[in-house]
Design a protein around this motif. Structure first.
Motif, PDB file in Angstrom:
ATOM      1  N   CYS A 144       0.840  -1.208   0.000  1.00 47.44           N
ATOM      2  CA  CYS A 144       0.000   0.000   0.000  1.00 47.44           C
ATOM      3  C   CYS A 144       0.869   1.249   0.000  1.00 47.44           C
ATOM      4  N   GLN A 202       0.528  -5.060  -9.562  1.00 46.02           N
ATOM      5  CA  GLN A 202      -0.428  -4.041  -9.972  1.00 46.02           C
ATOM      6  C   GLN A 202       0.179  -2.960 -10.860  1.00 46.02           C
ATOM      7  N   THR A 253      -8.084  -3.498  -9.992  1.00 51.86           N
ATOM      8  CA  THR A 253      -7.084  -4.543  -9.879  1.00 51.86           C
ATOM      9  C   THR A 253      -6.687  -4.659  -8.416  1.00 51.86           C
ATOM     10  N   TYR A 254      -6.095  -5.763  -8.071  1.00 51.69           N
ATOM     11  CA  TYR A 254      -5.624  -5.970  -6.702  1.00 51.69           C
ATOM     12  C   TYR A 254      -4.415  -6.884  -6.749  1.00 51.69           C
ATOM     13  N   ALA A 271      -5.602  -6.078   0.319  1.00 54.49           N
ATOM     14  CA  ALA A 271      -5.095  -4.755  -0.026  1.00 54.49           C
ATOM     15  C   ALA A 271      -3.732  -4.930  -0.682  1.00 54.49           C
ATOM     16  N   VAL A 315      -6.218  -2.550  -3.208  1.00 51.56           N
ATOM     17  CA  VAL A 315      -7.167  -2.609  -4.314  1.00 51.56           C
ATOM     18  C   VAL A 315      -7.086  -1.249  -4.996  1.00 51.56           C
ATOM     19  N   THR A 316      -6.958  -1.248  -6.304  1.00 52.42           N
ATOM     20  CA  THR A 316      -6.905  -0.002  -7.054  1.00 52.42           C
ATOM     21  C   THR A 316      -8.094   0.031  -8.001  1.00 52.42           C
ATOM     22  N   GLU A 317      -8.876   1.100  -7.894  1.00 52.87           N
ATOM     23  CA  GLU A 317     -10.062   1.263  -8.730  1.00 52.87           C
ATOM     24  C   GLU A 317      -9.894   2.518  -9.572  1.00 52.87           C
ATOM     25  N   ALA A 361     -15.614  -3.501  -0.089  1.00 48.97           N
ATOM     26  CA  ALA A 361     -14.682  -4.128  -1.033  1.00 48.97           C
ATOM     27  C   ALA A 361     -15.133  -5.547  -1.358  1.00 48.97           C
TER      28      ALA A 361
END
Length: 73
Positions: free
Chosen positions: A3, A57, A50-51, A40, A42-44, A31
């Motif tokens: 992260c 990532q 994607t995660y 974690a 997680v990218t939105e 989530a």
């Protein structure tokens, strides 16, 4: 660590982001409901997500940002 690395990279390339803490139960539940996962980071980006680990990532995020014309110049 993933992260922190992801946030540092996004800062470095100038991509703004909103951070949500998956250790908060409501965020974790959202989530799980939206993405089917509780990991974690997680990218939105819009409807895309994607995660996984930061090294996994990063190339996917970069490719998607370029695809949607949002890669910083």
């Amino acid at each position: 660590p993933d992260c922190r690395a992801l946030k540092a990279w996004l800062d470095r390339i100038g991509v703004p982001f909103d951070e949500r803490d998956l250790t908060e139960l409501t965020v974790m539940d959202e989530a799980k409901r939206r993405f089917g996962i509780r990991v974690a980071p997680v990218t939105e980006i819009g409807d895309w997500f994607t995660y996984g680990t930061y090294p996994d990532q990063k190339p996917r995020i970069e490719a998607h940002l370029k695809e949607v014309g949002a890669w910083p110049t």
